[in-house]
Design a protein around this motif. Sequence first.
Motif, PDB file in Angstrom:
ATOM      1  N   LEU A   1       0.905  -1.200   0.071  1.00 25.35           N
ATOM      2  CA  LEU A   1       0.011   0.066  -0.128  1.00 25.35           C
ATOM      3  C   LEU A   1       0.881   1.241  -0.001  1.00 25.35           C
ATOM      4  CD1 LEU A   1      -2.717  -1.125   2.344  1.00 25.35           C
ATOM      5  CD2 LEU A   1      -3.105  -0.375  -0.098  1.00 25.35           C
ATOM      6  N   GLU A   2       2.197   1.111  -0.124  1.00 26.59           N
ATOM      7  CA  GLU A   2       3.084   2.309  -0.036  1.00 26.59           C
ATOM      8  C   GLU A   2       2.646   3.106  -1.392  1.00 26.59           C
ATOM      9  OE1 GLU A   2       6.018   4.079   2.266  1.00 26.59           O
ATOM     10  OE2 GLU A   2       4.528   2.370   2.463  1.00 26.59           O
ATOM     11  N   LEU A   3       2.612   4.610  -1.092  1.00 25.60           N
ATOM     12  CA  LEU A   3       2.468   5.464  -2.111  1.00 25.60           C
ATOM     13  C   LEU A   3       3.765   6.077  -2.264  1.00 25.60           C
ATOM     14  CD1 LEU A   3      -0.975   7.104  -0.679  1.00 25.60           C
ATOM     15  CD2 LEU A   3      -1.002   5.530  -2.600  1.00 25.60           C
ATOM     16  N   PRO A   4       4.329   6.025  -3.677  1.00 24.35           N
ATOM     17  CA  PRO A   4       5.462   6.657  -4.114  1.00 24.35           C
ATOM     18  C   PRO A   4       5.237   8.226  -4.030  1.00 24.35           C
ATOM     19  CG  PRO A   4       4.241   5.752  -5.798  1.00 24.35           C
ATOM     20  CD  PRO A   4       3.489   5.650  -4.721  1.00 24.35           C
ATOM     21  N   LEU A   5       6.117   8.971  -3.722  1.00 22.45           N
ATOM     22  CA  LEU A   5       6.091  10.533  -3.614  1.00 22.45           C
ATOM     23  C   LEU A   5       7.855  10.972  -3.934  1.00 22.45           C
ATOM     24  CD1 LEU A   5       4.441  13.172  -3.112  1.00 22.45           C
ATOM     25  CD2 LEU A   5       5.740  12.862  -0.922  1.00 22.45           C
ATOM     26  N   LYS A   6       7.667  12.042  -4.856  1.00 20.37           N
ATOM     27  CA  LYS A   6       9.047  12.494  -4.874  1.00 20.37           C
ATOM     28  C   LYS A   6       9.076  13.833  -4.293  1.00 20.37           C
ATOM     29  CE  LYS A   6      12.882  13.062  -8.319  1.00 20.37           C
ATOM     30  NZ  LYS A   6      13.549  12.354  -9.228  1.00 20.37           N
ATOM     31  N   LEU A   7      10.132  14.020  -3.359  1.00 19.13           N
ATOM     32  CA  LEU A   7      10.208  15.188  -2.507  1.00 19.13           C
ATOM     33  C   LEU A   7      11.504  15.887  -3.109  1.00 19.13           C
ATOM     34  CD1 LEU A   7       9.168  17.059  -0.313  1.00 19.13           C
ATOM     35  CD2 LEU A   7      10.565  15.644   1.316  1.00 19.13           C
ATOM     36  N   ILE A   8      11.324  17.368  -3.480  1.00 14.05           N
ATOM     37  CA  ILE A   8      12.595  18.048  -3.783  1.00 14.05           C
ATOM     38  C   ILE A   8      12.319  19.441  -3.152  1.00 14.05           C
ATOM     39  CG2 ILE A   8      13.862  19.162  -5.779  1.00 14.05           C
ATOM     40  CD1 ILE A   8      12.361  16.994  -7.636  1.00 14.05           C
ATOM     41  N   ASN A   9      13.501  19.546  -2.437  1.00  9.58           N
ATOM     42  CA  ASN A   9      13.734  20.776  -1.587  1.00  9.58           C
ATOM     43  C   ASN A   9      14.499  21.692  -2.373  1.00  9.58           C
ATOM     44  OD1 ASN A   9      13.793  22.934   0.006  1.00  9.58           O
ATOM     45  ND2 ASN A   9      13.856  22.067   1.962  1.00  9.58           N
ATOM     46  N   GLN A  10      14.212  22.669  -2.986  1.00  4.42           N
ATOM     47  CA  GLN A  10      15.200  23.667  -3.739  1.00  4.42           C
ATOM     48  C   GLN A  10      15.779  24.715  -2.965  1.00  4.42           C
ATOM     49  OE1 GLN A  10      12.983  24.451  -7.524  1.00  4.42           O
ATOM     50  NE2 GLN A  10      13.554  22.457  -8.306  1.00  4.42           N
ATOM     51  N   ASN A  11      14.983  24.986  -1.824  1.00  3.51           N
ATOM     52  CA  ASN A  11      15.344  26.350  -1.101  1.00  3.51           C
ATOM     53  C   ASN A  11      15.427  26.169   0.563  1.00  3.51           C
ATOM     54  OD1 ASN A  11      15.717  28.786   0.051  1.00  3.51           O
ATOM     55  ND2 ASN A  11      14.549  29.718  -1.617  1.00  3.51           N
ATOM     56  N   ARG A  12      16.619  25.249   0.842  1.00  3.18           N
ATOM     57  CA  ARG A  12      16.584  25.260   2.245  1.00  3.18           C
ATOM     58  C   ARG A  12      16.976  26.535   3.108  1.00  3.18           C
ATOM     59  NH1 ARG A  12      18.908  20.383   0.054  1.00  3.18           N
ATOM     60  NH2 ARG A  12      17.504  18.701   0.758  1.00  3.18           N
ATOM     61  N   ASP A  13      17.208  27.638   2.586  1.00  5.01           N
ATOM     62  CA  ASP A  13      17.104  28.692   3.523  1.00  5.01           C
ATOM     63  C   ASP A  13      15.850  29.001   3.867  1.00  5.01           C
ATOM     64  OD1 ASP A  13      19.846  28.932   3.328  1.00  5.01           O
ATOM     65  OD2 ASP A  13      19.637  30.197   1.544  1.00  5.01           O
ATOM     66  N   LEU A  14      14.829  29.016   3.065  1.00  5.92           N
ATOM     67  CA  LEU A  14      13.437  29.373   3.518  1.00  5.92           C
ATOM     68  C   LEU A  14      12.657  28.340   3.940  1.00  5.92           C
ATOM     69  CD1 LEU A  14      12.286  31.794   0.444  1.00  5.92           C
ATOM     70  CD2 LEU A  14      13.829  32.407   2.688  1.00  5.92           C
ATOM     71  N   CYS A  15      13.108  26.979   3.721  1.00  4.88           N
ATOM     72  CA  CYS A  15      12.432  25.767   4.507  1.00  4.88           C
ATOM     73  C   CYS A  15      13.443  24.851   4.794  1.00  4.88           C
ATOM     74  CB  CYS A  15      11.770  25.194   3.399  1.00  4.88           C
ATOM     75  SG  CYS A  15      10.841  23.623   3.881  1.00  4.88           S
ATOM     76  N   PRO A  16      14.069  25.032   6.147  1.00  5.45           N
ATOM     77  CA  PRO A  16      15.093  24.275   6.684  1.00  5.45           C
ATOM     78  C   PRO A  16      14.663  22.812   6.900  1.00  5.45           C
ATOM     79  CG  PRO A  16      14.381  25.826   8.275  1.00  5.45           C
ATOM     80  CD  PRO A  16      13.667  26.250   6.977  1.00  5.45           C
ATOM     81  N   ARG A  17      13.187  22.505   6.920  1.00  7.38           N
ATOM     82  CA  ARG A  17      12.738  20.990   7.246  1.00  7.38           C
ATOM     83  C   ARG A  17      11.361  20.905   6.718  1.00  7.38           C
ATOM     84  NH1 ARG A  17      12.281  17.592  12.884  1.00  7.38           N
ATOM     85  NH2 ARG A  17      12.330  15.464  11.817  1.00  7.38           N
ATOM     86  N   TYR A  18      11.459  19.889   6.103  1.00  3.03           N
ATOM     87  CA  TYR A  18      10.248  19.437   5.425  1.00  3.03           C
ATOM     88  C   TYR A  18       9.890  17.907   5.435  1.00  3.03           C
ATOM     89  CZ  TYR A  18       6.006  20.026   2.250  1.00  3.03           C
ATOM     90  OH  TYR A  18       4.745  19.777   1.742  1.00  3.03           O
ATOM     91  N   THR A  19       8.728  17.736   6.194  1.00  3.51           N
ATOM     92  CA  THR A  19       8.434  16.251   6.304  1.00  3.51           C
ATOM     93  C   THR A  19       7.171  16.034   5.901  1.00  3.51           C
ATOM     94  OG1 THR A  19       7.089  16.336   8.266  1.00  3.51           O
ATOM     95  CG2 THR A  19       9.375  16.194   8.490  1.00  3.51           C
ATOM     96  N   ALA A  20       7.194  14.888   4.988  1.00  2.00           N
ATOM     97  CA  ALA A  20       5.489  14.422   4.738  1.00  2.00           C
ATOM     98  C   ALA A  20       5.369  12.788   4.757  1.00  2.00           C
ATOM     99  CB  ALA A  20       5.589  14.555   2.998  1.00  2.00           C
TER     100      ALA A  20
END
Lengths: 850, 344
Positions: A209-228
Amino acid sequence: MKIALNWLAKYIDLPSSVDELDRLLTFAGIEVEGITPMPALPETVFSARILSAEPVPKSDHLHLCKVDIGSYSYPEKDENACVQIICGAPNCRSGLMVLIAMPGTALPEFTISKAKIRGVESHGMLCSEKELGISDNHGGIIELPSDTTIGVPANELYGLPDTVFELEITPNRPDLLGYIGIARDLSAKLNRPLRMPEVKLPEPVSTQLELPLKLINQNRDLCPRYTARLFSNVQIKESPLWLKSCLIKSGLRPINNLVDITNFVLLEQGHPLHAFDYSKLAPIANEQIPAIVIRTAENKEEFISLDSKSYLLDGDELVIADGEKPSALAGVMGGKISAISQQTTSIVLESAAFEPGSIRKTSYKHKISTDSSYRFERHLSEYTVEAASLRAAQLICELADATMCSTVHDDWQSPSVPIILGIRPKRYEQVIGYYMDGDKIMDFLGKLGLSFLQYGNWKPGQIASIEDVFCHHGEEMKRGVTEFTELPDCVHTLYFRVPPYRVDLEREIDLIEELARLDGYDAAPARKVQPSIMDRHAYRIKRQMTDYVVSRGCYETLNYSFTDAALMQKLGYNANDPEMKMITLRNPQSSAMSVMRTSLIPQLLINLAYNINHGEKNVKLFELGKTYLLDNAKHVELVQLSAVITGVDRDEHWQDKAVKLGLYHAKGLVEELLELLGISGCTVSAVNKPFLASGDGYSYIQNDREIAYFGKLSAPIAEAFGIDLIDLKQDVWLINLDADRIVELCRYINLKFKPIPRYPSVTRDLSFLIDDSVMYRDIRDGIMSLDSSIIGDVSVFDEYRGKQIPEGKRSLSIHIKFQDLEKTLTDERIDHLVESVITMLKETWQINMR
Amino acid sequence: MREQLNELVQQAEKDIQACSNQNDVMNVKAQYLGKKSLLNGLFARLRELPQEERPAFGNLINESRTKIENLIDAQAKKVKEAAWNSKAAGSNTDLSMPSIFSAKGGYHPLSIIRKEIDDVFISMGYEIAEGPDIEDDFHNFDALNTPANHPSRNLADTFYLVGGGLLRTQTSTVQIRVMESFAPPIRIASPGRCYRNDKPDPSHSPVFHQVEALVVDKGISLADLTNTLSQFASIMFGANVGTRIRPHFFPFTEPSAEMDISCVVCGGAGCRVCKHSGWLEMGGAGMVDPNVFKTVGIDPEIYTGFAFGLGIERIAMLKYNIPDMRILFENDLRMLRQFRGESR
C-alpha cells in the motif's frame, strides 16, 4: 487566541477559580484580553432525531417535523415518542440528529414556550449553535453525528459549562500559540506536572500500500525542514463531536475530519500542518511519481487558493508545488487544486519549518493572514515539526480510518544545534534584586522544558559543548554531593539545554527574565520611596513668578537683608504696626544695617531714586526675597515679591507708541500673575497702606488674608525717598505679592478640561450710560449670574466720558457672548436673553440703553 | 437672432476685458450667464425658429456660452494675479528700522548664576533644599563641629540678634537640617544668603550668596568629591577647565580641602586675576566629619559623605569680569540691563 478551559485542563490541573487563572496568566506575562463564560444549558436541551419533516403549506421555508425525543417524559408526546415542531431552518430534514429545546427551556436570549405557528402547534425548538450560545454560527440547526443516542443532554455533548479565555500572546513567544505551550507555562508557574498527549501510532502496513512520492527541496534557506507522511484509504467525513466542539470553542469552524485534525493539532501543538490530496499532485515532467517541489515562485506564476482566489506571484514567495504548479503558498495558505475534498482517498500530510521573514513578506504582500502564517512568521522551530506530524498521523488513522504508509519523507539536512546556556544565581540577584538558589532555578526552568546539564565555570554566551565548562565539582553537585564547606568557584553557574521550541531563549538574560516572570515581579524586594527633600512645587512657582515679572519688563534687584528702621517710618508706619516689630542685630555695622527688613518696598524706592537720579525715566524694578518678621518673639521668614514701576510700558518705538504706565498696568501685573498660577476667586478691597494714595489700588484677599496689593505711591512718601513726583511728571506704582502664600494657594489646584463647544457662540453688544458710582465688576457679575449656562462671557470694549455725557456719568459698551453647549442658539432665544439683561440693568441700576 | 447672438458675444468680450477687479467680474458673470441673462433669453426664443434649425442654433448658443465662461474665468484669474502682484511689489519699507520688542526686563547676575548652578545640580540628580537665614548656635556651629570657643564665633565674624539667634555664616546649616529630617541617601544643593561681619569692599560684602552641595550614601569617598567637582566645573565653566583640591581645615569636614579651578581668564598661564598662580579658589570642601553624622543620628560606620560650598558672587565676578562686589548690590539699571542677554 481563544483557549477553552475544559480542553486546557487535559494538559494540566488548573486552579479552581477563573479569577485565579486570570491572575496567574496576567502575571506570567500572558495578557488576558477577555473571559467568556459558557454556562451550562438546561437539561431540557438534548439530542433528538427528526423522524419526518414536511413543508408547511403556504410557507416557503417552514417545516412540520415529527421529532423523536425517546424516553424524555413530556405530556404531549405521541405514541411514537415524538413531539411536533415547526422549524424554519434551511437544513431541516428527516433523519437528522438535532438538539431540541423543550418548552420551558430558558436559553441565553429567550425562553422556549409551546406555540402555535400557522395554526399548528410547536412543542419546542430545534436549535442552532448561536441560539445555544456555543458559537456565532446561525447558518442552520445543529447537525449531530448520526450515531448519537437520543436523549443525551447538550451539556454532555458540548462539554459545558466551560470558560473561554481570549489571550494576547507577545510576538517573542511563538511557543505559546497552542494549548500545550500555555499549559507548559502554567506548569512552571504553578509547579504542577504537564500532561502531554499520548501519541500511539498504528503499525505501518505492508509495502503493497506504499504510495510513492518525490520530494525535492530547492530552497533550504527558506524551508530548513520539510516532512511528508502519506495515508491511503482515507475516509473524508464529519469529525466526531468532541473534536468539533474543541474547534468551535476556540473560534474555528469544523469542515471535515481531515481539515479539523490539522486545525486541532495547530491549536494543540501550536504548529500548523497542511494536507494535500495525493491524487491531485502532478509528477515532474517526463516522470510518473507524484511530486512535491519546495521552491520559490516563478515570476507572474498564478496561484489559486483554497477559497478560489487567484494570486499573481512575483517570484519571492516560497511555494509548495507539485511537478507543475504551486499547490500551496508555503506556511500561508493551501491551494484549490490539491485541496481535500469529499472524493479524497489518499493524502500527503505536510509538517515543515519555514523562515519567518519570508512567510511574513508573502503574507503581507498578498494580504493573506491565516492562523498558519501568524504562527510561522513568529518563528517555529524545526524540532516541533515531528511532534505535530505524529500527533496528526495518530488522529488521521483513528478518525479517518486511514492506512499510514511506512515511509516518512523528512528532508532535514542540517539540524540546528540545541543551545546550551549558563545562568549565574549571583547575576540573577544583580539584575532582579534578590537571590534565587540553584534548586529553584532548576525547578522553574525544568518545568519550562529546559534540561539541566551541569554546574560549572562561568563562560559567557552560548556554549558549543558542555565539555567546555566541565568540572568535577559540578558533576558531584549534580549527583547530589553537597558536603562542600563552601561552594567552589567553579559551580556558580548552572548550565541548561534550551528546548528547540523556545526560540526566544538565546542569552543568560533571557533565562533571568523567565525566572523573574515565573517567580513574579512582586517577589523583587520593594524599597521605601524616598520622601522628597526638595519642595519642587514651591521652587517652580517662584521661578514662574519671577519669569513673568521679567517678561513684563522688570529688572531684578537684590538688596541687603538688613536695613534701617527709619526707612519704615519714612514709609509712614507707626511704632504699633506689625511692620515695625523688627528683628534687631546685636552687633550691626551701622544704623543703616541694624534691623532685618520687614518689607522689600523701602529698598526698592531707594533703588528707584538712585536710578532716577542717574537719569533714568522708565524704571521697572522688582525683588523676590525674604522678609523677616517677629511673631510673638518667633522669627518668621516670608518670601515676598515686590515691584516698583514708573514711566512707559516699553521702550520708545517710532511706529508702535509706548503707553504711560497707569493703574491698569499695575493691576494687570498682579491679576495676570494670579491667573497664570491658576488662582481665582480673590475678593478685593480698597488698598490701605500708609505710603499709597487712597482709592487708587486694590488689596487681594483669599481666606481672610491679604495675598497681594497694588497702588500709587503717595507724593509725600515719594518726596521722603528723594523722588519729586511733580518734577517726574509720572506716577509711581507699587506691587506686592506674598510669594509664600501664593505658592501654597496653587499647590493643589486641579484643572479639568471642559469639552470644546460644538455649536457656534453669538456675541451681542450693548451701550449704556451709568453713574460713576456703579462698578463695571458689579454689572458684569450681574449679567453673568442671569444664566451662567448660556452667558459665556461679558467684556467691556469702550468707556467714554465727554461732551454728550452728563457730569458724573460715563458710557460703557460691552460684548456679551452667548454659548449653548447643547444646541445652536436661535435669534429668538438670544433676543429674549438680551431683553432679560436689559431689564435686569434697568431694575437694578436704572440703566437705559443708548 | 443669429446677429443678436453675435452682438451679444462681442459686447460680452468688451465688458469682460473692461473688468479691473473681482467685483466687476462677478457682475459681468451675473449679467451674461445668470438666470435672467440675454443668453438665456435666446434659449427661450428657440421655439420661434423652424423645427429643423433649432438643434443647430441651440448648439451655437451653447458654444457662445462656453466661450463667455472661458473669457470670464481667464479675466478673473488675471484680475486676481494683478491684485496679488500689486501687494507684493512696490514696497518701499526700510527693513533696517527698529523692530517692535516687548517690554525689556532681566534677572540680576547673581540670580542668573544661582539658577545656572541649580540647574546643573538638578541635572546631576540633586534636590534643591533651602533653610532659614536666621539660625541658632546649634545649626550654625555646634552641629557643624565648631566648638564653643572657636574663633569663628567672634562678634567680628558673626552677626548676632537681640534676643537670641544669629545670621548664618554659611549654608552648611541646611546640611544639618536636612540630615536631621531625612535618612540617606541624600543628594542636595542648598543655595542661599549668608552673612559675615565684613565691611563692604571690592571683595567683601556683609550679605553674600553660597551654594552648598551634600551627598551622603554608602560608599561615598573623596574620589566622588573630586569627580563631582570636575564634572560640575566642566558644566559651569567649560570642558577644558581644570580642577584641584588642596588640604585645608574646616571644623565640619575631615579630611578638608580647598578647591581650585584653572584660571578662566588666562587658562592657567598666570595673570592678574589669578595672581599669576594659574588657579582660582572656588570654595571649601571635604568629607563630612563623623562627629557631624553622630550629631544628626547617622551612623558614620555605614554612611560617608562629602560636602562642598561655592560663593556665587565670586563665580559671577569671575565669569562676568565684575571688579567690585559692591556693584552687585547697587541695582543700577545700567548694570542690570547688561545681563538681559543672560536671563535665560
